[in-house]
Design an enzyme around this catalytic site. Structure first.
Site, PDB file in Angstrom:
ATOM      1  N   ARG A  51      -1.053  -2.030 -14.519  1.00 45.19           N
ATOM      2  CA  ARG A  51      -2.311  -2.490 -15.105  1.00 45.19           C
ATOM      3  C   ARG A  51      -3.282  -3.082 -14.080  1.00 45.19           C
ATOM      4  O   ARG A  51      -4.472  -2.751 -14.076  1.00 45.19           O
ATOM      5  CB  ARG A  51      -2.059  -3.577 -16.175  1.00 45.19           C
ATOM      6  CG  ARG A  51      -1.709  -3.044 -17.521  1.00 45.19           C
ATOM      7  CD  ARG A  51      -0.726  -3.955 -18.183  1.00 45.19           C
ATOM      8  NE  ARG A  51       0.521  -3.879 -17.443  1.00 45.19           N
ATOM      9  CZ  ARG A  51       1.450  -2.945 -17.660  1.00 45.19           C
ATOM     10  NH1 ARG A  51       1.311  -2.112 -18.626  1.00 45.19           N
ATOM     11  NH2 ARG A  51       2.549  -2.867 -16.921  1.00 45.19           N
ATOM     12  N   THR A  52      -2.800  -3.967 -13.247  1.00 40.86           N
ATOM     13  CA  THR A  52      -3.729  -4.698 -12.385  1.00 40.86           C
ATOM     14  C   THR A  52      -4.390  -3.733 -11.392  1.00 40.86           C
ATOM     15  O   THR A  52      -5.610  -3.683 -11.277  1.00 40.86           O
ATOM     16  CB  THR A  52      -2.993  -5.831 -11.645  1.00 40.86           C
ATOM     17  OG1 THR A  52      -2.279  -6.587 -12.623  1.00 40.86           O
ATOM     18  CG2 THR A  52      -3.962  -6.738 -10.922  1.00 40.86           C
ATOM     19  N   LYS A  80       5.795  -0.593  10.162  1.00 41.45           N
ATOM     20  CA  LYS A  80       6.064  -0.602  11.608  1.00 41.45           C
ATOM     21  C   LYS A  80       6.117  -2.023  12.160  1.00 41.45           C
ATOM     22  O   LYS A  80       6.228  -2.224  13.364  1.00 41.45           O
ATOM     23  CB  LYS A  80       4.958   0.157  12.354  1.00 41.45           C
ATOM     24  CG  LYS A  80       4.766   1.584  11.909  1.00 41.45           C
ATOM     25  CD  LYS A  80       3.566   2.178  12.660  1.00 41.45           C
ATOM     26  CE  LYS A  80       3.007   3.384  11.941  1.00 41.45           C
ATOM     27  NZ  LYS A  80       1.628   3.670  12.337  1.00 41.45           N
ATOM     28  N   ARG A 101      -1.992  -7.846  -3.965  1.00 40.56           N
ATOM     29  CA  ARG A 101      -0.782  -8.391  -4.612  1.00 40.56           C
ATOM     30  C   ARG A 101       0.317  -8.424  -3.570  1.00 40.56           C
ATOM     31  O   ARG A 101       0.509  -7.459  -2.826  1.00 40.56           O
ATOM     32  CB  ARG A 101      -0.334  -7.516  -5.786  1.00 40.56           C
ATOM     33  CG  ARG A 101       1.021  -7.926  -6.333  1.00 40.56           C
ATOM     34  CD  ARG A 101       1.390  -7.222  -7.613  1.00 40.56           C
ATOM     35  NE  ARG A 101       0.571  -7.694  -8.719  1.00 40.56           N
ATOM     36  CZ  ARG A 101       0.742  -7.300  -9.988  1.00 40.56           C
ATOM     37  NH1 ARG A 101       1.690  -6.429 -10.282  1.00 40.56           N
ATOM     38  NH2 ARG A 101      -0.031  -7.769 -10.935  1.00 40.56           N
ATOM     39  N   HIS A 129      -1.859 -15.660 -10.987  1.00 40.87           N
ATOM     40  CA  HIS A 129      -2.397 -14.322 -11.296  1.00 40.87           C
ATOM     41  C   HIS A 129      -3.746 -14.561 -11.990  1.00 40.87           C
ATOM     42  O   HIS A 129      -3.894 -14.355 -13.195  1.00 40.87           O
ATOM     43  CB  HIS A 129      -1.416 -13.574 -12.194  1.00 40.87           C
ATOM     44  CG  HIS A 129      -1.662 -12.102 -12.313  1.00 40.87           C
ATOM     45  ND1 HIS A 129      -2.843 -11.496 -11.926  1.00 40.87           N
ATOM     46  CD2 HIS A 129      -0.865 -11.108 -12.791  1.00 40.87           C
ATOM     47  CE1 HIS A 129      -2.748 -10.192 -12.159  1.00 40.87           C
ATOM     48  NE2 HIS A 129      -1.560  -9.927 -12.690  1.00 40.87           N
TER      49      HIS A 129
END
Ligand code: CP
Length: 302
Positions: A51-52, A80, A101, A129
């Site tokens: 969703r986000t 890396k 995120r 959030h």
């Protein structure tokens, strides 16, 4: 809000949060406007999301902007050994806004400190959030016609659930009465309870959902966050603590709505989905309009 990162919900005042909700209502009426032509938004997801990430990307695409980024950091130079600082410094050369995120609490704040462009926290570990909170506020106001004086129950994983932490903090602005229903192992952290006390509001901690069903305006269900447990056996002990079933929706207020940030695992039975109380998929849709409002405010376009 032009140029202002959003890392914790309290970074934006009550008035700034309301202005985002007002603008989101405008985008709900007109979601397709070519006002981001020439702008590039980077979405950097070091943790899974449906969703986000997709609602941010949908929001940008519908406004005519472009999206760059990754949904899996193993496809980036992080694999890396590149540091978060170097990743953010590099991506802020290529974009006007970064949405990130990351599983590490505090990483979004750190990113905002090194970035040349504003950063939006799309979830940092169990901490915050804030964009979910804005869409939750929008949805609560849409369903209740007010944010003031509501009785709101939070059920499930209140310890690790970042959507709970930021939403409780935001609702402290609205004379909310809180009910926290969780297993003992998953209680709301003390610092959030301190926010409620400092706002002179009431909260009740319980273990039985049935005790509150007839009192509440909003039932905010949450998933037990398996990925945050260090001991898998502890997760197994609590994962089925609360399962909302259709036959539990008998003695309830007429205006009561069920929200859930999603994804759902099994905490809301599918037979609840077609009840008048179920509102979680509309809640997810609202994420597009709220994120359109947030992006255009931060970019100084609206
Ligand atoms: N509500 C929410 O954050 O969902 P995703 O994990 O799918 O983005």
């Amino acid at each position: 809000m032009k140029g202002k990162s959003l890392i914790s919900i309290n970074d934006y005042s009550k008035e700034e949060q309301i202005s985002i909700l007002e603008l989101a209502a405008h985008f709900e009426q007109n979601p397709i406007q070519k006002i981001l032509d020439g702008y590039v938004v980077a979405t950097l997801f070091f943790e899974p999301s449906t969703r986000t990430r997709l609602s941010f990307e949908s929001a940008v695409n519908r406004l005519g902007g472009k999206v760059i980024g990754f949904s899996d950091s193993s496809s980036s130079s992080v694999k890396k050994g590149e540091s978060l600082k170097d990743t953010i410094l590099t991506v802020s050369n290529y974009s006007d806004l970064i949405v990130m995120r990351n599983p590490v609490e505090g990483s979004a704040r750190y990113a905002s400190e090194v970035s040349k462009v504003p950063v939006i926290n799309a979830g940092d570990g169990s901490n915050q959030h804030p964009t979910q909170t804005l869409l939750d506020l929008y949805t609560i106001r849409q369903t209740q016609k007010t944010l003031d004086n509501l009785h709101v129950a939070f059920v499930g994983d209140l310890k690790y659930g970042r959507t709970v932490h930021s939403l409780v903090q935001a609702l402290c602005n609205y004379n909310t009465t809180f009910y926290f229903i969780s297993p003992n192992e998953l209680k709301l952290p003390s610092y959030i309870k301190m926010n409620i006390k400092n706002s002179n509001l009431k909260y009740y901690q319980l273990t039985d959902m049935a005790e509150v069903m007839s009192n509440i305006d909003i039932l905010y269900m949450t998933r037990v966050q398996r990925e945050r447990f260090s001991d898998p056996l502890e997760y197994e002990r609590v994962k089925d603590a609360y399962i909302l079933k259709r036959d539990m929706l008998t003695d309830i207020k007429e205006n009561m709505k069920i929200l859930h940030p999603l994804p759902r695992v099994n905490e809301i039975s599918e037979d609840v989905d077609d009840t008048p109380q179920a509102y979680y998929f509309q809640q997810a849709l609202n994420g597009v309009f709220v994120r359109q409002a947030l992006i255009t405010s931060i970019l100084g376009i609206k």
